[in-house]
Design an enzyme around this catalytic site. Structure first.
Site, PDB file in Angstrom:
ATOM      1  CE  LYS A 159     -11.837  23.549  12.478  1.00 28.69           C
ATOM      2  NZ  LYS A 159     -12.492  24.848  12.583  1.00 28.69           N
ATOM      3  CG  ASP A 161     -16.544  25.917  12.644  1.00 25.50           C
ATOM      4  OD1 ASP A 161     -16.849  25.866  13.845  1.00 25.50           O
ATOM      5  OD2 ASP A 161     -15.407  25.637  12.211  1.00 25.50           O
TER       6      ASP A 161
HETATM    7  P1  NAP Z   1      -6.441  29.167   9.605  1.00 22.60           P
HETATM    8  O1  NAP Z   1      -7.120  28.274   8.638  1.00 22.60           O
HETATM    9  O2  NAP Z   1      -5.065  28.818  10.097  1.00 22.60           O
HETATM   10  O3  NAP Z   1      -6.394  30.653   8.965  1.00 22.60           O
HETATM   11  C1  NAP Z   1      -5.732  31.692   9.625  1.00 22.60           C
HETATM   12  C2  NAP Z   1      -6.059  33.006   8.927  1.00 22.60           C
HETATM   13  O4  NAP Z   1      -5.558  34.070   9.738  1.00 22.60           O
HETATM   14  C3  NAP Z   1      -5.425  33.162   7.550  1.00 22.60           C
HETATM   15  O5  NAP Z   1      -6.335  33.867   6.727  1.00 22.60           O
HETATM   16  C4  NAP Z   1      -4.177  33.987   7.857  1.00 22.60           C
HETATM   17  O6  NAP Z   1      -3.745  34.762   6.752  1.00 22.60           O
HETATM   18  C5  NAP Z   1      -4.704  34.903   8.923  1.00 22.60           C
HETATM   19  N1  NAP Z   1      -3.660  35.463   9.786  1.00 22.60           N
HETATM   20  C6  NAP Z   1      -2.814  34.799  10.599  1.00 22.60           C
HETATM   21  N2  NAP Z   1      -2.013  35.671  11.246  1.00 22.60           N
HETATM   22  C7  NAP Z   1      -2.376  36.906  10.828  1.00 22.60           C
HETATM   23  C8  NAP Z   1      -1.919  38.215  11.151  1.00 22.60           C
HETATM   24  N3  NAP Z   1      -0.925  38.428  12.018  1.00 22.60           N
HETATM   25  N4  NAP Z   1      -2.526  39.284  10.559  1.00 22.60           N
HETATM   26  C9  NAP Z   1      -3.537  39.072   9.685  1.00 22.60           C
HETATM   27  N5  NAP Z   1      -4.007  37.854   9.341  1.00 22.60           N
HETATM   28  C10 NAP Z   1      -3.433  36.778   9.914  1.00 22.60           C
HETATM   29  O7  NAP Z   1      -7.304  29.333  10.935  1.00 22.60           O
HETATM   30  P2  NAP Z   1      -8.920  29.257  11.061  1.00 22.60           P
HETATM   31  O8  NAP Z   1      -9.352  27.890  11.402  1.00 22.60           O
HETATM   32  O9  NAP Z   1      -9.493  29.913   9.867  1.00 22.60           O
HETATM   33  O10 NAP Z   1      -9.146  30.145  12.379  1.00 22.60           O
HETATM   34  C11 NAP Z   1      -9.041  31.551  12.336  1.00 22.60           C
HETATM   35  C12 NAP Z   1      -9.455  32.124  13.678  1.00 22.60           C
HETATM   36  O11 NAP Z   1     -10.829  31.826  13.939  1.00 22.60           O
HETATM   37  C13 NAP Z   1      -8.656  31.533  14.840  1.00 22.60           C
HETATM   38  O12 NAP Z   1      -8.280  32.585  15.697  1.00 22.60           O
HETATM   39  C14 NAP Z   1      -9.643  30.619  15.546  1.00 22.60           C
HETATM   40  O13 NAP Z   1      -9.429  30.586  16.939  1.00 22.60           O
HETATM   41  C15 NAP Z   1     -10.972  31.319  15.241  1.00 22.60           C
HETATM   42  N6  NAP Z   1     -12.098  30.349  15.267  1.00 22.60           N
HETATM   43  C16 NAP Z   1     -13.029  30.498  16.232  1.00 22.60           C
HETATM   44  C17 NAP Z   1     -14.107  29.624  16.282  1.00 22.60           C
HETATM   45  C18 NAP Z   1     -15.142  29.782  17.361  1.00 22.60           C
HETATM   46  O14 NAP Z   1     -15.887  28.817  17.612  1.00 22.60           O
HETATM   47  N7  NAP Z   1     -15.263  30.932  17.983  1.00 22.60           N
HETATM   48  C19 NAP Z   1     -14.214  28.585  15.352  1.00 22.60           C
HETATM   49  C20 NAP Z   1     -13.240  28.474  14.352  1.00 22.60           C
HETATM   50  C21 NAP Z   1     -12.159  29.362  14.338  1.00 22.60           C
HETATM   51  P3  NAP Z   1      -2.677  34.196   5.686  1.00 22.60           P
HETATM   52  O15 NAP Z   1      -3.496  33.521   4.629  1.00 22.60           O
HETATM   53  O16 NAP Z   1      -1.965  35.404   5.212  1.00 22.60           O
HETATM   54  O17 NAP Z   1      -1.782  33.237   6.422  1.00 22.60           O
END
Ligand code: NAP
Length: 286
Positions: free
Chosen positions: A73, A109
């Site tokens: 992204k 988003d």
């Molecule tokens: P990202 O940029 O990789 O960020 C991941 C986040 O999750 C970080 O804040 C990370 O914390 C945290 N994290 C990872 N493992 C963790 C754990 N075990 N306990 C607590 N926090 C944890 O990913 P993203 O794009 O933001 O996506 C995040 C989630 O949103 C994903 O599950 C994705 O599937 C979902 N999502 C859904 C949609 C939808 O359309 N429904 C759209 C976008 C995203 P740290 O900073 O400590 O690493």
């Protein structure tokens, strides 16, 4: 028939690394069939180390646009000639499309996240709530951008790595948006009428989100962005406590609608595709 009069099928897709898990092709191709559009929506594997060049090469094709998912992204945002206001606001793009020969970065988003919430509770409700956002990655940026745009008066962020949440707060520079230490996440639910999991915790393959919702207001709403599984441990905990919930499928559909409009030039059909997506999740069919 001359070469120029041959109708070209409208082609779009989704780029990621990996990309086999994405439900977007199921959703967009279903809408294409329903709308009777001659087109296709396909998954593209794009190597992260060569993503900027790959995205810029879209200008040499008849592909009308692509959605972009992890971990591309930021590269998508950087590859574009111009960015929309929504993409600028959060510095990442989940959608690239062509306009007047230029590659435009956009972020759907924000709209995808907020639409189900506005439908469920409305803007007046949002303007009287404290929101607790869990996570500080790309999805959390979209969530926070949308909450600020809707005028939510107090937004608290907690993240497993405290510094990342602190950085987001510093970048935003708004008195209504502040961070609390990860250790205080369960305590923070006490103030929060709206609790949003924008972290990866609870997703298949990840540990459940370690949080206790017992202090959350009875009228609170818990919104989990994750849709694999559809019923996450957080949603199960909230339901057991009688709290209202919204799951990640709503956002998936909500972010796809504006993309469909940009790629194919018409609104996506209004019918609810949730059951189709549930079936694809259960069978693994893509
Ligand atoms: P990202 O940029 O990789 O960020 C991941 C986040 O999750 C970080 O804040 C990370 O914390 C945290 N994290 C990872 N493992 C963790 C754990 N075990 N306990 C607590 N926090 C944890 O990913 P993203 O794009 O933001 O996506 C995040 C989630 O949103 C994903 O599950 C994705 O599937 C979902 N999502 C859904 C949609 C939808 O359309 N429904 C759209 C976008 C995203 P740290 O900073 O400590 O690493």
């Amino acid at each position: 028939m001359s070469e120029t009069s041959i109708p070209i099928a409208k082609l779009a897709g989704v780029c990621g690394w990996p990309i086999h898990h994405s439900l977007s092709p199921v959703l967009h191709n279903y809408w294409l069939r329903q709308a009777g559009i001659r087109g296709a929506y396909v998954p593209f594997m794009v190597k992260p180390w060569d993503a900027i060049r790959a995205f810029r090469s879209l200008k040499q094709t008849t592909i009308s646009g692509v959605n972009v998912t992890l971990p591309l992204k930021t590269s998508a945002f950087r590859a574009a000639d111009e960015a929309t206001a929504d993409a600028h606001r959060i510095g990442v793009a989940n959608c690239l499309f062509m306009r007047d020969g230029k590659l435009i970065a956009h972020n759907t988003d924000m709209e995808g996240f907020i639409s189900p919430l506005l439908q469920r509770r409305g803007q007046a409700w949002l303007r009287q709530r404290t929101a607790l956002v869990i996570g500080a990655g790309g999805a959390a940026r979209a969530v926070i951008g949308a909450l600020i745009a809707e005028g939510v008066p107090e937004i608290i962020i907690v993240n497993r790595t405290d510094e990342t949440a602190d950085d987001l707060v510093t970048q935003a520079g708004l008195p209504s948006f502040y961070s609390l230490p990860w250790a205080q996440r369960s305590l923070a639910t006490h103030r929060a009428g709206l609790i949003i999991n924008a972290s990866a915790a609870g997703m298949s393959g990840y540990p459940a989100l370690d949080i206790d919702l017992s202090r959350a207001p009875e009228t609170g709403l818990v919104y989990d962005l994750i849709y694999t599984p559809e019923r996450t441990p957080l949603i199960a905990q909230a339901e057991a406590q009688g709290l209202e919930t919204i799951g990640g499928l709503s956002m998936l559909i909500g972010q796809a609608r504006p993309s469909f409009r940009l790629f194919y030039g018409v609104e996506a059909p209004a019918s609810d595709p949730s059951d189709l997506l549930r079936q694809a999740l259960m069978t693994g069919q893509r």
